[in-house]
Design a protein around this motif. Structure first.
Motif, PDB file in Angstrom:
ATOM      1  N   LEU B   3       0.796  -1.480  -0.252  1.00 31.21           N
ATOM      2  CA  LEU B   3       0.363   0.166  -0.208  1.00 31.21           C
ATOM      3  C   LEU B   3       1.344   1.274  -0.203  1.00 31.21           C
ATOM      4  O   LEU B   3       1.559   1.409   0.899  1.00 31.21           O
ATOM      5  CB  LEU B   3      -0.605   0.361   1.140  1.00 31.21           C
ATOM      6  CG  LEU B   3      -2.106   1.146   1.443  1.00 31.21           C
ATOM      7  CD1 LEU B   3      -2.929   1.221   0.466  1.00 31.21           C
ATOM      8  CD2 LEU B   3      -1.916   1.320   2.815  1.00 31.21           C
ATOM      9  N   VAL B   4       0.625   2.120  -0.834  1.00 31.06           N
ATOM     10  CA  VAL B   4       1.298   3.276  -1.211  1.00 31.06           C
ATOM     11  C   VAL B   4       0.990   4.616   0.033  1.00 31.06           C
ATOM     12  O   VAL B   4      -1.041   4.990  -0.659  1.00 31.06           O
ATOM     13  CB  VAL B   4       1.353   4.407  -1.819  1.00 31.06           C
ATOM     14  CG1 VAL B   4       2.345   5.396  -2.295  1.00 31.06           C
ATOM     15  CG2 VAL B   4       2.553   2.251  -2.874  1.00 31.06           C
ATOM     16  N   PHE B   5       0.919   5.201   0.866  1.00 36.95           N
ATOM     17  CA  PHE B   5       0.277   5.577   1.977  1.00 36.95           C
ATOM     18  C   PHE B   5       0.477   6.578   1.757  1.00 36.95           C
ATOM     19  O   PHE B   5       2.153   7.471   2.107  1.00 36.95           O
ATOM     20  CB  PHE B   5      -0.314   5.728   2.984  1.00 36.95           C
ATOM     21  CG  PHE B   5      -0.864   6.690   3.399  1.00 36.95           C
ATOM     22  CD1 PHE B   5       0.771   6.648   4.782  1.00 36.95           C
ATOM     23  CD2 PHE B   5      -1.338   7.016   3.068  1.00 36.95           C
ATOM     24  CE1 PHE B   5      -1.040   7.605   5.511  1.00 36.95           C
ATOM     25  CE2 PHE B   5      -2.882   8.097   4.278  1.00 36.95           C
ATOM     26  CZ  PHE B   5      -1.585   8.733   5.551  1.00 36.95           C
ATOM     27  N   SER B   6       0.104   8.446   0.939  1.00 33.27           N
ATOM     28  CA  SER B   6       1.012   9.230   1.107  1.00 33.27           C
ATOM     29  C   SER B   6      -0.071  10.939   1.408  1.00 33.27           C
ATOM     30  O   SER B   6      -0.988  10.762   1.441  1.00 33.27           O
ATOM     31  CB  SER B   6       1.501   9.959  -0.126  1.00 33.27           C
ATOM     32  OG  SER B   6       1.557  10.749  -0.455  1.00 33.27           O
ATOM     33  N   LEU B   8       0.042  13.835   0.949  1.00 31.25           N
ATOM     34  CA  LEU B   8      -0.369  14.903   0.219  1.00 31.25           C
ATOM     35  C   LEU B   8      -2.090  15.007  -0.268  1.00 31.25           C
ATOM     36  O   LEU B   8      -2.543  13.110  -1.022  1.00 31.25           O
ATOM     37  CB  LEU B   8       0.727  14.480  -1.458  1.00 31.25           C
ATOM     38  CG  LEU B   8       2.021  14.609  -0.065  1.00 31.25           C
ATOM     39  CD1 LEU B   8       3.360  14.437  -1.330  1.00 31.25           C
ATOM     40  CD2 LEU B   8       2.203  16.518   0.048  1.00 31.25           C
ATOM     41  N   LEU B  11      -1.725  12.736  -3.872  1.00 36.99           N
ATOM     42  CA  LEU B  11      -2.563  11.481  -3.955  1.00 36.99           C
ATOM     43  C   LEU B  11      -3.504  10.588  -3.716  1.00 36.99           C
ATOM     44  O   LEU B  11      -4.185   9.598  -3.594  1.00 36.99           O
ATOM     45  CB  LEU B  11      -1.127  10.913  -3.809  1.00 36.99           C
ATOM     46  CG  LEU B  11       0.043  11.102  -4.135  1.00 36.99           C
ATOM     47  CD1 LEU B  11       1.587  10.250  -3.892  1.00 36.99           C
ATOM     48  CD2 LEU B  11      -0.377  11.348  -5.786  1.00 36.99           C
ATOM     49  N   ARG B  89      -3.917  34.685  -0.281  1.00 35.89           N
ATOM     50  CA  ARG B  89      -2.818  34.421  -0.301  1.00 35.89           C
ATOM     51  C   ARG B  89      -2.501  36.299  -0.389  1.00 35.89           C
ATOM     52  O   ARG B  89      -1.456  36.874  -0.035  1.00 35.89           O
ATOM     53  CB  ARG B  89      -2.701  34.104  -1.438  1.00 35.89           C
ATOM     54  CG  ARG B  89      -2.465  32.786  -1.390  1.00 35.89           C
ATOM     55  CD  ARG B  89      -2.111  32.180  -3.196  1.00 35.89           C
ATOM     56  NE  ARG B  89      -2.296  30.263  -3.032  1.00 35.89           N
ATOM     57  CZ  ARG B  89      -2.791  29.991  -4.168  1.00 35.89           C
ATOM     58  NH1 ARG B  89      -2.169  30.661  -5.193  1.00 35.89           N
ATOM     59  NH2 ARG B  89      -2.692  28.807  -4.222  1.00 35.89           N
ATOM     60  N   LYS B  94      -0.517  39.069   5.128  1.00 41.10           N
ATOM     61  CA  LYS B  94       0.596  38.292   4.463  1.00 41.10           C
ATOM     62  C   LYS B  94       1.705  39.298   3.320  1.00 41.10           C
ATOM     63  O   LYS B  94       2.339  38.247   2.983  1.00 41.10           O
ATOM     64  CB  LYS B  94      -0.375  36.888   3.835  1.00 41.10           C
ATOM     65  CG  LYS B  94      -1.064  36.220   4.258  1.00 41.10           C
ATOM     66  CD  LYS B  94      -0.690  34.414   3.830  1.00 41.10           C
ATOM     67  CE  LYS B  94      -1.789  34.004   4.953  1.00 41.10           C
ATOM     68  NZ  LYS B  94      -1.860  32.452   4.524  1.00 41.10           N
TER      69      LYS B  94
END
Lengths: 203, 183
Positions: B3-6, B8, B11, B89, B94
């Protein structure tokens, strides 16, 4: 030999004399550059030549376009610096950038100094302090994707970002700042707009 | 099962697609986050099937595995539009503030901040100090040989006075700089 000389002259003319009046050569619209070599439109703006001014016209202020490409910085972070110096005189902008802690400040300062030197040497600007920043923009450069390794065999894909920075210097003192619009002014405008309403298509 | 867990958010789509492929191929039931297409969609990221209430009568609870716990995490419901992003932004808090504490150094004419030493003058002092220290190192010859007396720096054409009797004297072969005042 005469034909070759004429072709050479035409090639030189087409590059150097980018006519402002809008009469393009018929074959100049063919895209001849590939995706690897990007045509720099901002650099070409310096090649614009105006016809000589008539005696009664006010003096056209000198405009200098300069840019730096593929700076290793984020375009969003660079935008804050570009927004800071927009509309300032060049001396004030250099002072602000000198004492800014950001990485892009050093780059922008170099660009401004280069542009100032170009202005004095090539663009017939008399006083190097008599310039102000009319436009300062950032653009996205080429991004490169790389793998960022996390723990437990996980990975993420990170983008290595680069940006461009564009600046336009214009001779003359900076234009006076508009006073910020207050709520009271906005309310007055609104009331004025309400009062100016009429009935349409009636007597 | 790899399992590829990211973490971000980009994904998440990839993860969901992978899950979709897996469950269609291997698992007959649903994956944790997807509700059945014929049922109402839940607003909460939770497993669509609930454990039977009578199952765990003894009170022993399963430790929630990684797969169950990731589905209870907070996640954005909608994409933030560019207008909303711009408002955040470009909010004045800011933006970078214009500094009003920049002055001109009276000595060299470069710019300096009011509460900070002039960078140019400091660099000059640093360079001269470095040369003095090199002279000191030559005199001492090695580490840990610093004498227990004071040091006096003399430039071209200066003689030690009777005040500098027992002190160590460092000679510098140049004119005395204007900022280095002699006692």
């Amino acid at each position: 030999a005469g034909g070759a000389w004429a072709c050479g002259l035409l090639g030189w003319v087409r590059q150097e004399r980018w006519l402002a009046s809008g009469s393009l050569f018929p074959l100049s619209c063919i895209h001849t550059s590939t995706s690897l070599q990007r045509s720099g439109k901002w650099e070409k703006k310096n090649w614009v030549v105006y016809p000589p001014q008539l005696p009664g016209e006010p003096r056209r202020p000198a405009e200098i376009y300069h840019c730096r490409r593929e700076i290793k910085y984020s375009k969003d972070k660079m935008w804050y610096l570009a927004k800071l110096i927009k509309g300032m005189s060049i001396d004030q902008a250099l002072a602000q950038l000198e004492f800014s802690d950001k990485k892009g400040a050093k780059v922008i300062k170099e660009v401004l100094l280069e542009a100032q030197e170009m202005a004095v040497k090539k663009h017939n600007v008399e006083f190097k302090s008599n310039l102000h920043i009319a436009e300062s923009l950032t653009g996205r450069g080429r991004y490169v994707k790389r793998i960022r390794y996390h723990g437990k065999g996980m990975f993420g894909i990170m983008k290595i970002t680069r940006c461009h920075y564009f600046v336009k210097l214009v001779e003359g003192p900076p234009p006076p700042l508009e006073p910020p619009v207050t709520g009271f002014d906005q309310a007055k405008e609104y009331v004025k707009q309400l009062r100016s309403r009429t009935l349409v298509n009636t007597l | 099962l790899v399992l590829v867990f990211s973490p971000l958010p980009r994904l998440r789509g990839l993860l969901q697609r992978c899950w979709g492929r897996l469950e269609r191929g291997l698992l007959p039931g649903f994956s944790g986050g997807q509700s059945p297409p014929w049922g109402p969609a839940l607003a909460v990221q939770a497993p669509a099937f609930l454990p039977e209430p009578g199952r765990d009568a003894t009170g022993s609870k399963e430790v929630p595995s990684l797969l169950d716990s990731i589905l209870w995490m907070a996640a954005p419901k909608k994409r933030r539009t560019i207008e909303v992003n711009r408002c955040r932004r470009r909010n004045p808090n800011k933006l970078i503030e214009v500094k009003r504490n920049i002055d001109v150094c009276p000595e060299c004419g470069n710019l300096k901040q009011k509460h900070v030493l002039c960078g140019y003058c400091y660099a000059k002092v640093k360079a001269e100090t470095r040369l003095i220290r090199m002279e000191m190192r030559k005199k001492e010859g090695g580490p840990l040989n610093a004498p227990a007396v004071e040091t006096v720096v003399l430039y071209d054409g200066e003689k030690p006075t009777e005040k500098d009797e027992g002190k160590r004297i460092i000679e510098r072969a140049r004119k005395r700089p204007s900022w280095f005042v002699q006692n």
